[in-house]
Scaffold this motif. Structure first.
Motif, PDB file in Angstrom:
ATOM      1  N   UNK A 145      38.882  35.168  38.295  1.00  0.00           N
ATOM      2  CA  UNK A 145      39.042  36.224  39.289  1.00  0.00           C
ATOM      3  C   UNK A 145      40.262  37.045  38.890  1.00  0.00           C
ATOM      4  N   UNK A 146      40.133  38.359  38.889  1.00  0.00           N
ATOM      5  CA  UNK A 146      41.224  39.240  38.488  1.00  0.00           C
ATOM      6  C   UNK A 146      42.436  39.025  39.382  1.00  0.00           C
ATOM      7  N   UNK A 147      43.627  39.175  38.813  1.00  0.00           N
ATOM      8  CA  UNK A 147      44.864  38.817  39.506  1.00  0.00           C
ATOM      9  C   UNK A 147      45.107  39.680  40.744  1.00  0.00           C
ATOM     10  N   UNK A 148      44.738  40.963  40.687  1.00  0.00           N
ATOM     11  CA  UNK A 148      44.950  41.805  41.864  1.00  0.00           C
ATOM     12  C   UNK A 148      44.089  41.358  43.037  1.00  0.00           C
ATOM     13  N   UNK A 149      42.913  40.794  42.737  1.00  0.00           N
ATOM     14  CA  UNK A 149      42.005  40.316  43.791  1.00  0.00           C
ATOM     15  C   UNK A 149      42.607  39.107  44.498  1.00  0.00           C
ATOM     16  N   UNK A 150      43.132  38.170  43.715  1.00  0.00           N
ATOM     17  CA  UNK A 150      43.718  36.978  44.342  1.00  0.00           C
ATOM     18  C   UNK A 150      45.051  37.283  44.995  1.00  0.00           C
ATOM     19  N   UNK A 151      45.780  38.281  44.467  1.00  0.00           N
ATOM     20  CA  UNK A 151      47.074  38.612  45.049  1.00  0.00           C
ATOM     21  C   UNK A 151      46.943  39.072  46.496  1.00  0.00           C
ATOM     22  N   UNK A 152      45.836  39.766  46.813  1.00  0.00           N
ATOM     23  CA  UNK A 152      45.632  40.242  48.186  1.00  0.00           C
ATOM     24  C   UNK A 152      44.750  39.280  48.985  1.00  0.00           C
ATOM     25  N   UNK A 153      44.439  38.106  48.383  1.00  0.00           N
ATOM     26  CA  UNK A 153      43.685  37.040  49.066  1.00  0.00           C
ATOM     27  C   UNK A 153      42.255  37.431  49.409  1.00  0.00           C
ATOM     28  N   UNK A 154      41.685  38.353  48.637  1.00  0.00           N
ATOM     29  CA  UNK A 154      40.297  38.731  48.902  1.00  0.00           C
ATOM     30  C   UNK A 154      39.352  37.559  48.665  1.00  0.00           C
TER      31      UNK A 154
END
Length: 577
Positions: A145-154
């Motif tokens: 999972x791309x890091x920006x996706x996990x950073x915002x907890x999507x």
């Protein structure tokens, strides 16, 4: 090394050119005096119980206003067209205006008409950040999972069963690679009229294919499925409408083209607009058109995520209050408490800044405030440096990861690349909005904005002109929706048995207050339920018959069962043996 197309000859002015289709004619926009009273239009629209009905009412009202008020002007322009003085007449209704090519010697006469507010020459501009070398990115192994996706907890929202399903996001950009593996099944079905999932407003045809890469990367951040190895989409269950407004590799566009794309999106059912674009330092006439379009889009109940721009390093050329690009400089649908000392009007715009993966402001992310005292028709959000009251309009509203974001590469069907800018942060917000709307489709733009701002990770004490209210948190936003009309249900109100199960699961309710939506008030004979995989994908919709559902068609594994009731939604983990 990155560069900006507009960073030559006073950074921008040399790239501002008049659009002309011949040596004699120039492209002009004629804005009529008759414009919608947005406050009154919104008041009347508030009477409709659903967003769909509201949208239909507003669209019809604006179209009728344009038809009636433009009739005399169009007759006049048609006469000029017959004698060769005018060409290519195009009428808009999201802003009551008419665009055409005209001879120099008739422009003044058009401007003198009693029904015309102003006439200005349409200017092309470039606003998309360019890279000498696009950084390729490796395919993910397993289910990366791309890091920006996990950073915002999507990804944690997907576990709750929300992936953006039944939400349509209009991507107003350079187009998209329609054949990329990670976009398959995620493109808008435009039917026979729009068979290629959108429209090209520059060429006026049905082929919105990307020839630059920006739009493909943006679309991938919203809905990229991970089919090629990396899950890049914040809302992989949503769909995107591809609206191309840039010309080929030149990256030229016009504000009027962007507004025409907004009009198309509103008319054709988009729930969210993503505009990773904007014009630096527009004149008052362009600002007027942009804000009128954003006002009417808000009246129709549609929200837009729009980038702040990438002008931070050009502060000496574009200081506050002119560093934010338009329409990102338009006001939000919800006014934060910190804005109320200098409150003004609202519009559909949620303005987005960019941070890196350490929550530090991107070195290019544009900063606020903006002001509207230079547009007489609005004249709000006054700004004076160091004033505690004339603070201007705080921009941006929120921020999101926008540095080295991994998403889809446009020049093949399975590749990924890294790009940076507020353009990359904006679709992260649009995808988060899609997750929120899949939770409650009736959320208003003001509710969406308020939830995003109040649940953001606060990076400053107050809302400010770098971070806005902070970096978005998709999980916190979705969980907060219960406080805006979707009530939480106690876990013991509904019992699932047996669990694990082979073929059949029974549902027992323990509270007389909880009733299934669409079921008879007392018997609860039937109701639609949704089963999701552990990673948030909708597997099937099934019908509750005599308080039981059949699961013998599921593969063995763990699933989530979503049950909608008149008290809200509840999720139960089920295991198929």
């Amino acid at each position: 090394m990155k560069k900006y197309y507009f960073a030559l000859f006073a950074f921008f002015l040399c790239l501002t050119v008049f659009s002309a289709n011949s040596e004699r004619k120039v492209k002009i926009n004629i804005i009529l005096k008759t414009q919608s009273d947005v406050t009154e239009l919104s008041r009347m629209a508030d009477a409709f119980p659903t967003k769909a009905e509201r949208r239909d009412f507003v669209v019809n009202a604006l179209q009728m206003q344009a038809k009636e008020s433009q009739a005399d002007l169009l007759n006049y322009l048609n006469d000029l067209e017959n004698n060769g003085s005018v060409e290519e007449i195009r009428a808009l209704w999201i802003v009551n205006s008419v665009i055409c090519y005209a001879d120099e010697n008739v422009i003044d006469e058009i401007a003198k008409r009693d029904d015309v507010m102003c006439v200005y020459r349409v200017e092309e501009f470039q606003c998309i950040e360019s890279e000498d070398v696009i950084t390729p990115a490796e395919h993910g192994g397993g289910r990366e999972i791309a890091e920006n996706v996990t950073m915002v907890n999507a990804n944690l929202v997907w576990e709750l069963g929300y992936t953006g399903e039944d939400v349509l996001v209009a991507v107003i950009d350079t187009g998209a690679n329609l054949n990329h593996n990670d976009l398959q099944g995620r493109l808008w079905d435009g039917g026979e009229e729009y068979p290629n999932h959108g429209y090209d407003f520059y060429q006026h045809d049905n082929d919105p294919s990307d020839t630059q890469g920006h739009g493909t990367h943006v679309a991938g951040t919203i809905v990229g499925t991970g089919a090629s190895g990396t899950q890049t989409g914040v809302a992989p269950g949503a769909k995107v409408m591809i609206l191309k407004v840039f010309h080929g590799e030149d990256n030229l566009t016009e504000p009027e083209m962007c507004v025409e794309a907004m009009q198309f999106a509103v008319e054709h059912g988009a729930d969210v607009l993503n505009m990773s674009l904007g014009q630096p330092m527009p004149n008052a006439s362009v600002k007027l058109m942009m804000r009128q379009a954003c006002d009417n889009t808000l009246a129709a109940g549609v929200v837009a995520a729009i980038c702040a721009g990438n002008f931070r390093q050009m502060a000496s050329f574009a200081p506050a209050p002119y560093n934010i690009w338009s329409p990102g400089d338009c006001p939000p649908p919800y006014l934060h408490d910190d804005q109320m000392v200098n409150a003004g009007g609202t519009s559909c715009v949620i303005c987005v800044g960019a941070v890196n993966f350490n929550d530090e402001i991107s070195p290019t992310s544009s900063f606020g405030p903006s002001t509207w005292t230079d547009v007489a028709q609005y004249n709000d959000y006054p700004y004076s440096a160091n004033s505690s009251t004339n603070i201007g309009l705080i921009r941006p509203d929120v921020c999101a990861p926008g540095v080295n974001v991994k998403s889809l590469d446009w020049n093949n069907t399975s590749g990924y690349c890294l790009k940076s800018g507020t353009s990359m942060a904006t679709p992260c917000v649009a995808g988060t909005i899609a997750l929120m709307l899949s939770t409650d489709h009736e959320l208003t733009p003001a509710q969406i904005d308020e939830i995003l701002e109040t649940t953001a990770v606060h990076l400053s004490t107050h809302k400010n002109n770098d971070f806005g209210s902070g970096r978005i948190d998709a999980l916190a936003a979705v969980e907060a929706i219960g406080h805006f009309g979707v009530n939480e249900i106690k876990d013991d109100d509904i019992v699932i048995y047996p669990n694990p199960a082979n073929t059949t699961i029974y549902i027992q309710y323990n509270s007389v207050q909880t009733r299934f939506i669409a079921s008879p008030a007392e018997t609860m004979c039937t109701s639609s339920l949704h089963i999701y995989s552990i990673d948030g994908k909708l597997i099937k919709t099934c019908t509750l018959i005599n308080n039981r559902i059949i699961i013998d068609d599921l593969n063995s594994g763990v699933y989530f069962l979503r049950i909608d009731t008149n008290q809200g939604a509840i999720f139960k983990r089920i295991i198929k043996m």
